[in-house]
Design an enzyme around this catalytic site. Sequence first.
Site, short mmCIF file in Angstrom:
data_model
loop_
_atom_site.label_atom_id
_atom_site.label_comp_id
_atom_site.label_asym_id
_atom_site.label_seq_id
_atom_site.Cartn_x
_atom_site.Cartn_y
_atom_site.Cartn_z
N ASP A 11 0.82 -1.20 0.00
CA ASP A 11 0.00 0.00 0.00
C ASP A 11 0.86 1.25 0.00
O ASP A 11 2.09 1.18 -0.03
CB ASP A 11 -1.00 -0.01 1.16
CG ASP A 11 -0.33 -0.12 2.52
OD1 ASP A 11 -0.86 -0.83 3.39
OD2 ASP A 11 0.73 0.51 2.72
N LYS A 70 -5.35 2.78 -0.99
CA LYS A 70 -6.75 3.22 -1.05
C LYS A 70 -6.83 4.58 -1.73
O LYS A 70 -6.97 5.62 -1.10
CB LYS A 70 -7.33 3.25 0.36
CG LYS A 70 -7.37 1.84 0.96
CD LYS A 70 -7.96 1.84 2.35
CE LYS A 70 -7.96 0.43 2.91
NZ LYS A 70 -8.47 0.35 4.28
N MET A 118 -3.22 8.52 12.95
CA MET A 118 -4.14 8.81 11.84
C MET A 118 -5.27 9.75 12.26
O MET A 118 -6.43 9.58 11.85
CB MET A 118 -4.73 7.50 11.28
CG MET A 118 -3.66 6.51 10.83
SD MET A 118 -4.33 4.85 10.51
CE MET A 118 -4.68 4.28 12.19
#
Length: 502
Positions: free
Chosen positions: A45, A67, A179
Amino acid sequence: RKHIRSIGGLKMGKAYIIGTGPGDEELLTVKAVKVLEKCTAVLYDRLVSNNILNYLKEDCEIYYCGKEPGCHYKTQEEINEMIVSLVKEGHVVGRIKGGDPYVFGRGGEEVLALKEENLEFEVIPGVTSPIAVLNYAGIPITQRGMSQGFHIITGMTAADEKINWQVLAKEIGTLVFMMGLENIERIMSNLLENGKDGSTPAAVVMRGTSSKQKKVIGTVDDICVKVREVGLKSPCIIVVGEVVSLNEKLSWYEKKPLFGANICITRSREQSSNLKNKLRDLGAEVTEINSIKRKSTMDNLNEVKKKIDKYDHIILTSVNGVNMFFDYLIKEKIDIRTIKANFSVIGKATRKALEARGVMPFIMAREFVGEGLFKALNPYLKKGENVLIPCSSSSREYLKEEIEALGLNVDRVHTYDTVCGDMKNKKALEEVDYVLFTSPSTVHNMINVFGKEEISKKISIAIGRQTAKALKSNDIHCYTCKKHSEEGFLEEIIGIKEEYDV
């Protein structure tokens, strides 16, 4: 393939859920490297370091699972299904993730999907970002007299009221929110409403351990305003606690001369390691794009094998040239003592490679160009002598032509070809600030893969005149190293960075 077992008559592979650390490639564990080298399929990712894919085998299948818009495998369920499917096909699957798989990395969900299908797996721990990122920002997560413990909380659920704010607000240890940049106002508001002192030190660190690392220091009262003023972007780590006050005293990464620079090396992997280490020691993040690779054609030396003892001079113009020549001698069981020739080389790196083979150079040109070697060697060349130049098929004809003009017999033998490397990660150039080009081949290959427009956005540095010529012929502005060597490049890059920083 290794690690393949049979269930119901079908060959089954194995999955490795691999933590690769927070960004700095050197925080990758030894175990992770060993596993990556045997993977036959990999899913990665966007938070994985650019260089991680360089550890994979050339024929490894690579799937990007970031994503982002346009990416098919963007949901966790789809990723789980793909890992399971690849293992069932017999692959050794590597699911590589930033940080540690079990620290908000959703590694547990992937393992449960494998377990449900009775598939074999291992989890490779990674250096987790709450520890490493704060370290690189000069913030210890614990400190005697300040913090005897810490809490790591996901900041993404801060708005869902799933956190016991009353307990956290009273905690005197370190609070780390992962995050949570989009929810920072909500996080600080919840802490204040539940009794946290507004003067408690707070910090936000963006892209920690990378060249894009930035930190903002404040308090619970004002950190939100300061972060928005600077314009930090995800991924970020938010930290609250007295340990933040040590950030200046314990700062080390940000004080290195090349901190903040992402430098791309375009050489083959074998040739990059020494320079890569030097740049990292100076604080740079190094992106390794192996735009060239070596293809052996050493058997061309069969043409001159019978007269190898008749040469008066053997000229080696690169490290690859040295290694190919001596590997051929070993392969053919030719005793080096039968060779009476004087060996001459271009540059310190080629000299070191020759000395590593137990041979001292007769002449070494300090500049990494054929003109320098010819000038140094000229007084020792005698008409009628025999000269061997084992070299790349793409190297210049200059030395052969100039030496033949003096009346010597020259055999130029191509012992290797320089071909386009396998550039697995097409996104690797996106965050690069500086690109070092070491030969015209690196220029042509990089342009073929990334295009002139993309290369022109970067600060290009050519190690020598011929490389600079190749860049300029493509209308790409570049700096040229005053010394045609790794040391020359290091001097050049420090000077250029200071110029741009000012």
